[in-house]
Design a protein around this motif. Structure first.
Motif, mmCIF file in Angstrom:
data_model
loop_
_atom_site.group_PDB
_atom_site.id
_atom_site.type_symbol
_atom_site.label_atom_id
_atom_site.label_comp_id
_atom_site.label_asym_id
_atom_site.label_seq_id
_atom_site.Cartn_x
_atom_site.Cartn_y
_atom_site.Cartn_z
ATOM 1 N N MET A 113 0.692 -1.287 0.053
ATOM 2 C CA MET A 113 -0.199 -0.434 -0.217
ATOM 3 C C MET A 113 0.865 0.954 0.182
ATOM 4 N N GLY A 114 2.065 1.043 1.166
ATOM 5 C CA GLY A 114 2.956 1.858 0.682
ATOM 6 C C GLY A 114 3.456 2.018 -0.741
ATOM 7 N N LYS A 115 3.551 1.129 -1.394
ATOM 8 C CA LYS A 115 3.825 1.421 -2.692
ATOM 9 C C LYS A 115 2.968 2.229 -3.894
ATOM 10 N N VAL A 116 1.731 1.909 -3.273
ATOM 11 C CA VAL A 116 0.935 2.410 -4.532
ATOM 12 C C VAL A 116 0.275 3.916 -3.943
ATOM 13 N N LEU A 117 1.246 3.952 -3.016
ATOM 14 C CA LEU A 117 0.640 5.636 -2.399
ATOM 15 C C LEU A 117 1.542 6.571 -2.791
ATOM 16 N N GLY A 121 3.077 6.672 -12.071
ATOM 17 C CA GLY A 121 3.354 6.410 -13.459
ATOM 18 C C GLY A 121 3.349 4.348 -13.546
ATOM 19 N N GLU A 122 3.905 4.148 -14.483
ATOM 20 C CA GLU A 122 4.500 2.546 -14.234
ATOM 21 C C GLU A 122 4.738 1.166 -12.912
ATOM 22 N N ALA A 123 5.638 2.941 -12.144
ATOM 23 C CA ALA A 123 5.902 2.079 -11.211
ATOM 24 C C ALA A 123 4.555 1.981 -10.121
ATOM 25 N N LYS A 126 2.738 -1.041 -11.277
ATOM 26 C CA LYS A 126 2.976 -2.150 -11.313
ATOM 27 C C LYS A 126 2.676 -2.192 -9.424
ATOM 28 N N ALA A 127 2.424 -1.346 -8.929
ATOM 29 C CA ALA A 127 3.048 -1.522 -7.542
ATOM 30 C C ALA A 127 0.862 -2.090 -7.049
ATOM 31 N N ILE A 128 -0.010 -0.894 -7.968
ATOM 32 C CA ILE A 128 -1.260 -1.628 -8.037
ATOM 33 C C ILE A 128 -1.568 -2.917 -8.187
#
Length: 234
Positions: A113-117, A121-123, A126-128
């Motif tokens: 969830m931290g990655k998503v927040l 962009g593409e990163a 991918k996190a989603i």
């Protein structure tokens, strides 16, 4: 309700989901406590001295004795104040499952969830996708190991419930802030988790601990932009 005969102080921060866990647990147990709001950019000397390893919230101080880390604090509360509701089941296997799925949320779901927040962009895309897979695993686990879970009142709330509502209770705000086409938590893909959250939100003790969206949204915007800027400057 548990009669309080000792001094209890909680050092927390209003937007911290980890602090909310402890706040909810203390209220469920009927423990009277003093709350100290911490400015994380200018922490109190007491917090730094009593939590010298992490210097973070939440910090529970019980009769002068500090207890750090939310998961540790929750179990300490349950073992110290044995009034209903008990946060951990008496059955050893059920207790193991509660600890396992609590750990999964803490270590796997919150991390992604931290990655998503904090990405874009593409990163972020991918996190989603990674997040959707981890929520799928969580959904299946809740459905398999807690098939008879019902929430009618405070006595039905345990440690896993506290972690679920503190972590995911504001999921609609996160969804709107990130502009996701499909929320990570929804009645179609994660019905067990979605309904679990909605049932908990009906309880007065949960409503009292809820952070108003009009206060949370600008905080999330500021926090996200700060991280994005730090990543851009790195």
């Amino acid at each position: 309700m548990e009669e309080n005969k000792s001094k209890v102080t909680l050092h927390g921060m209003w937007a911290s989901t980890y602090s909310k866990r402890v706040e909810i647990a203390l209220k469920l147990k009927g423990v009277q406590y003093e709350y100290v709001e911490e400015d994380l950019s200018n922490k109190t000397e007491t917090l730094v001295q009593l939590n010298p390893v992490h210097k973070k919230v939440p910090l529970l101080v019980h009769d002068g004795k500090p207890v750090a880390e939310s998961q540790v604090i929750l179990e300490y509360i349950d073992e110290t104040w044995k009034s209903s509701p008990r946060l951990l089941p008496e059955d050893t296997y059920e207790r193991a499952q509660v600890r396992f799925w609590s750990s999964y949320i803490n270590q796997q779901v919150i991390e992604v969830m931290g990655k998503v927040l904090f990405q874009e962009g593409e990163a972020q895309a991918k996190a989603i996708e990674e997040a959707r897979e981890r929520f799928r695993v969580l959904e299946e686990g809740l459905k398999k190991y807690f098939p008879d879970k019902t929430i009618r009142g405070n006595d039905d709330v345990g440690l896993l419930d506290i972690i679920i509502i503190s972590t995911f209770g504001s999921h609609k705000v996160y969804h709107e802030e990130l502009g996701l086409e499909t929320s990570l938590i929804n009645p179609v893909n994660t019905p067990t988790l979605y309904n679990w959250i909605e049932s908990l939100k009906e309880l007065t003790v949960i409503k009292e601990a809820e952070v108003p969206s009009d206060r949370l949204v600008p905080f999330l915007q500021m926090y996200r932009q700060k991280h994005l800027q730090q990543a851009a400057d790195a």
